[in-house]
Write a protein that holds these residues in place. Structure first.
Motif, PDB file in Angstrom:
ATOM      1  N   LYS A 395       0.819  -1.207   0.000  1.00 25.13           N
ATOM      2  CA  LYS A 395       0.000   0.000   0.000  1.00 25.13           C
ATOM      3  C   LYS A 395       0.858   1.265   0.000  1.00 25.13           C
ATOM      4  O   LYS A 395       0.524   2.264  -0.653  1.00 25.13           O
ATOM      5  CB  LYS A 395      -0.913   0.001   1.226  1.00 25.13           C
ATOM      6  CG  LYS A 395      -2.034  -1.027   1.166  1.00 25.13           C
ATOM      7  CD  LYS A 395      -2.890  -0.959   2.433  1.00 25.13           C
ATOM      8  CE  LYS A 395      -3.993  -1.987   2.394  1.00 25.13           C
ATOM      9  NZ  LYS A 395      -4.836  -1.961   3.611  1.00 25.13           N
ATOM     10  N   ASN A 396       1.981   1.244   0.717  1.00 21.94           N
ATOM     11  CA  ASN A 396       2.824   2.432   0.834  1.00 21.94           C
ATOM     12  C   ASN A 396       3.711   2.648  -0.385  1.00 21.94           C
ATOM     13  O   ASN A 396       4.062   3.796  -0.718  1.00 21.94           O
ATOM     14  CB  ASN A 396       3.700   2.328   2.088  1.00 21.94           C
ATOM     15  CG  ASN A 396       2.869   2.395   3.364  1.00 21.94           C
ATOM     16  OD1 ASN A 396       1.811   3.027   3.392  1.00 21.94           O
ATOM     17  ND2 ASN A 396       3.335   1.725   4.423  1.00 21.94           N
ATOM     18  N   LYS A 397       4.112   1.584  -1.066  1.00 22.53           N
ATOM     19  CA  LYS A 397       5.084   1.714  -2.156  1.00 22.53           C
ATOM     20  C   LYS A 397       4.451   1.707  -3.542  1.00 22.53           C
ATOM     21  O   LYS A 397       5.120   2.056  -4.521  1.00 22.53           O
ATOM     22  CB  LYS A 397       6.098   0.556  -2.058  1.00 22.53           C
ATOM     23  CG  LYS A 397       6.998   0.639  -0.833  1.00 22.53           C
ATOM     24  CD  LYS A 397       7.824   1.924  -0.838  1.00 22.53           C
ATOM     25  CE  LYS A 397       8.704   2.032   0.397  1.00 22.53           C
ATOM     26  NZ  LYS A 397       9.496   3.289   0.402  1.00 22.53           N
ATOM     27  N   LEU A 398       3.198   1.295  -3.643  1.00 20.95           N
ATOM     28  CA  LEU A 398       2.556   1.249  -4.951  1.00 20.95           C
ATOM     29  C   LEU A 398       1.759   2.512  -5.215  1.00 20.95           C
ATOM     30  O   LEU A 398       1.327   3.210  -4.292  1.00 20.95           O
ATOM     31  CB  LEU A 398       1.632   0.024  -5.029  1.00 20.95           C
ATOM     32  CG  LEU A 398       2.296  -1.355  -4.960  1.00 20.95           C
ATOM     33  CD1 LEU A 398       1.238  -2.458  -4.935  1.00 20.95           C
ATOM     34  CD2 LEU A 398       3.251  -1.559  -6.130  1.00 20.95           C
ATOM     35  N   ARG A 399       1.555   2.754  -6.498  1.00 21.78           N
ATOM     36  CA  ARG A 399       0.734   3.910  -6.883  1.00 21.78           C
ATOM     37  C   ARG A 399      -0.737   3.609  -6.643  1.00 21.78           C
ATOM     38  O   ARG A 399      -1.118   2.446  -6.431  1.00 21.78           O
ATOM     39  CB  ARG A 399       0.948   4.228  -8.356  1.00 21.78           C
ATOM     40  CG  ARG A 399       2.390   4.536  -8.754  1.00 21.78           C
ATOM     41  CD  ARG A 399       2.531   4.611 -10.266  1.00 21.78           C
ATOM     42  NE  ARG A 399       2.091   3.347 -10.894  1.00 21.78           N
ATOM     43  CZ  ARG A 399       2.001   3.195 -12.210  1.00 21.78           C
ATOM     44  NH1 ARG A 399       2.297   4.205 -13.038  1.00 21.78           N
ATOM     45  NH2 ARG A 399       1.607   2.037 -12.704  1.00 21.78           N
ATOM     46  N   ALA A 400      -1.547   4.649  -6.728  1.00 22.42           N
ATOM     47  CA  ALA A 400      -2.977   4.476  -6.497  1.00 22.42           C
ATOM     48  C   ALA A 400      -3.617   3.612  -7.566  1.00 22.42           C
ATOM     49  O   ALA A 400      -4.612   2.917  -7.309  1.00 22.42           O
ATOM     50  CB  ALA A 400      -3.665   5.849  -6.444  1.00 22.42           C
ATOM     51  N   VAL A 401      -3.019   3.624  -8.777  1.00 22.86           N
ATOM     52  CA  VAL A 401      -3.607   2.847  -9.867  1.00 22.86           C
ATOM     53  C   VAL A 401      -3.137   1.388  -9.838  1.00 22.86           C
ATOM     54  O   VAL A 401      -3.687   0.535 -10.537  1.00 22.86           O
ATOM     55  CB  VAL A 401      -3.266   3.474 -11.236  1.00 22.86           C
ATOM     56  CG1 VAL A 401      -3.902   4.855 -11.356  1.00 22.86           C
ATOM     57  CG2 VAL A 401      -1.766   3.549 -11.434  1.00 22.86           C
ATOM     58  N   ASP A 402      -2.072   1.132  -9.060  1.00 21.71           N
ATOM     59  CA  ASP A 402      -1.565  -0.243  -8.981  1.00 21.71           C
ATOM     60  C   ASP A 402      -2.442  -1.066  -8.027  1.00 21.71           C
ATOM     61  O   ASP A 402      -2.953  -0.548  -7.025  1.00 21.71           O
ATOM     62  CB  ASP A 402      -0.117  -0.254  -8.485  1.00 21.71           C
ATOM     63  CG  ASP A 402       0.806   0.498  -9.426  1.00 21.71           C
ATOM     64  OD1 ASP A 402       0.497   0.526 -10.638  1.00 21.71           O
ATOM     65  OD2 ASP A 402       1.811   1.051  -8.956  1.00 21.71           O
ATOM     66  N   LEU A 403      -2.562  -2.330  -8.316  1.00 20.75           N
ATOM     67  CA  LEU A 403      -3.441  -3.213  -7.542  1.00 20.75           C
ATOM     68  C   LEU A 403      -2.674  -4.469  -7.131  1.00 20.75           C
ATOM     69  O   LEU A 403      -1.843  -4.978  -7.887  1.00 20.75           O
ATOM     70  CB  LEU A 403      -4.658  -3.620  -8.378  1.00 20.75           C
ATOM     71  CG  LEU A 403      -5.518  -2.475  -8.942  1.00 20.75           C
ATOM     72  CD1 LEU A 403      -6.531  -3.027  -9.921  1.00 20.75           C
ATOM     73  CD2 LEU A 403      -6.218  -1.728  -7.826  1.00 20.75           C
ATOM     74  N   PHE A 404      -2.942  -4.943  -5.917  1.00 25.77           N
ATOM     75  CA  PHE A 404      -2.332  -6.226  -5.521  1.00 25.77           C
ATOM     76  C   PHE A 404      -3.421  -7.190  -5.059  1.00 25.77           C
ATOM     77  O   PHE A 404      -4.416  -6.793  -4.462  1.00 25.77           O
ATOM     78  CB  PHE A 404      -1.258  -6.018  -4.438  1.00 25.77           C
ATOM     79  CG  PHE A 404      -1.770  -5.499  -3.115  1.00 25.77           C
ATOM     80  CD1 PHE A 404      -2.023  -6.350  -2.058  1.00 25.77           C
ATOM     81  CD2 PHE A 404      -1.976  -4.124  -2.923  1.00 25.77           C
ATOM     82  CE1 PHE A 404      -2.477  -5.865  -0.842  1.00 25.77           C
ATOM     83  CE2 PHE A 404      -2.425  -3.646  -1.705  1.00 25.77           C
ATOM     84  CZ  PHE A 404      -2.676  -4.502  -0.659  1.00 25.77           C
TER      85      PHE A 404
END
Length: 480
Positions: A395-404
């Motif tokens: 959550k802290n290292k990914l962009r808002a558009v990235d999904l896990f």
């Protein structure tokens, strides 16, 4: 004869001359022989005193009294009469000139009368003693027989009590153990429930062959089975409206073969090979499947086993319903409440959308497969903590558009990066690994000094790809 049984006594067992008692005329023979010996003595040594005149007591008492004392009334009367007649005869020989009136005078008949009277009296006393003795023998035999019977009953009751105690103890242990085993049915994965049910039937019902079928549309499909000897030819699918299965499904109750003996089609039902059929029902009384016992030891085929099979069927039905409810709820949720990661089902749907968008508009897209190495060697109490921390790093290292997303395997994530080329995905991947390593986790139970190991694989969208599954396969194959 039991240990407590005693031999039965008879009057003959205590008689010192049992052989004579078996001879009908022994008492008469003894009297005759005894008197004959005395007469012979009289003629040989006392011929001048025939009839032992002047002898007191008279020698004939040596025959009369023992015979009466030994054999009783008949022997006493007979020996007394013979002794009296013989005495009169000898007296007549000794005084041949005396008249019959003198011979039969009362004074001359006193001793013969005493012989007869003494023999009768002593014989009666002996008869009374014999009757009394026989009464005691009969009473003793009765008591002995009663004692032996009571001993046998006591032994039987002791064995019955021991068997009953063992049965009660084993029943308590069985119910307790079955309850413990039933905890294995609490799994929320439906596929784990069926082998657990089969194991319970084998362990606690002694089922030699059993199976679980799940209702799929209008067919009963084999979910799990047990037949180590391979003698039972089990079908992969059963028809719902045929045979014993139809009886169980229609009645919504457990059906056993012995309860169907009055049925007109009993022969056909027995040919199916199913001994007990239990319908698996949910809380709405809807059929989810059936539990079949196909081979069972004869001694175990009893009402108790049928009841226990019904209980196991109820547990199985409830477990299936709970697992399906959980799965339905899980499928409706697109994210995990604890980690915040999206579900695998939503991952497939979203990957399909992003794949079609990248294909249509020739956009960049990357996928990272992120895996925690040797996840099963991490203490179960810390597994969820590790997943939560990893999710926070994403959550802290990914962009808002990235999904896990979560994979089916709890130790693996998929990270979808729309608009990101492979090189950018590798940079993001490296930053996340460094962030996780900064926590310096030592979670492995086999080595306290071993740091948390992370393995990743990265792939990027290419126009040559036809399906989004190709990206998943490449990313997983790149894991190292």
């Amino acid at each position: 004869m039991t240990e407590n049984a005693q031999p039965t006594l008879t009057a003959a067992d205590t008689n010192p001359t049992p052989v004579l008692l078996k001879l009908p005329k022994s008492e008469y023979t003894g009297s005759i022989l005894g008197l004959a010996v005395l007469v012979a003595i009289n003629f040989l040594w006392f011929s001048d005193r025939l009839g032992f005149s002047g002898f007191s007591p008279h020698p004939f008492w040596l025959v009369v009294l023992p015979m009466a004392a030994r054999y009783g009334f008949k022997a006493g009367a007979t020996s007394g009469l013979l002794a009296g007649l013989l005495l009169l005869g000898l007296q007549q020989l000794d005084r041949p000139h005396q008249s019959w009136r003198t011979l039969l005078a009362l004074s001359n008949l006193t001793l013969p009368i005493l012989f007869v009277g003494g023999g009768i009296l002593l014989g009666e006393i002996r008869e009374a003693q014999k009757k009394r003795y026989q009464t005691l023998v009969d009473a003793f035999n009765h008591l002995t027989s009663t004692h032996a019977d009571l001993g046998q009953r006591y032994d039987a009751l002791s064995r019955a009590k021991q068997e009953l105690d063992t049965h009660i103890i084993s029943q308590e242990q069985t119910l307790t153990t079955v309850y413990e085993a039933a905890k294995g049915l609490k799994s929320l994965d439906e596929e784990d429930i069926f082998p657990a049910v089969v194991e319970i039937m084998v362990d606690f019902l002694a089922a030699e062959a059993c199976s679980v079928y799940v209702l799929t549309e209008d067919r009963l499909v084999l979910a799990a089975g047990h037949d180590p000897e391979g003698e039972f030819k089990r079908r992969n699918e059963l028809i719902v409206d045929e045979g014993m299965v139809a009886e169980a499904v229609t009645s919504r109750q457990t059906v056993s073969l012995n309860a169907l003996t009055p049925s007109t089609n009993f022969t056909d039902l027995a040919a199916e090979g199913i001994v007990i059929c239990v319908p698996l029902l949910n809380s709405k009384n809807q059929v989810l499947g059936v539990l079949n016992i196909e081979r069972l030891p004869f001694i175990k085929f009893n009402p108790q086993t049928v009841r226990l099979a019904s209980i196991i069927g109820e547990w199985c039905g409830s477990a299936i319903e709970n697992a399906r409810t959980y799965q339905d709820t899980r499928d409706k949720n697109i994210s995990d409440d604890i980690t915040g990661a999206y579900t695998y089902t939503y991952f497939l749907k979203r990957l399909q959308e992003e794949f079609m968008r990248a294909r249509r508009y020739s956009q960049e897209m990357s996928l990272i497969a992120f895996e925690i190495a040797d996840f099963q060697k991490i203490d179960k109490g810390h597994q969820q903590d590790i997943l939560t921390v990893v999710s926070l790093v994403f959550k802290n290292k990914l962009r808002a558009v990235d999904l896990f997303f979560h994979d089916h395997d709890a130790s693996r994530y998929f990270i979808l990066l729309p608009g990101t080329p492979r090189a950018g995905a590798q940079v993001a991947n490296q930053k996340m690994i460094e962030e996780i390593n900064a926590f310096k986790f030592r979670p492995y139970t086999d080595n306290d000094e071993r740091a948390l190991a992370i393995r990743t694989g990265t792939t990027a969208f290419a126009q040559t790809m036809q399906q989004p599954d190709e990206m998943i396969t490449q990313a997983v194959n790149e894991i190292q």
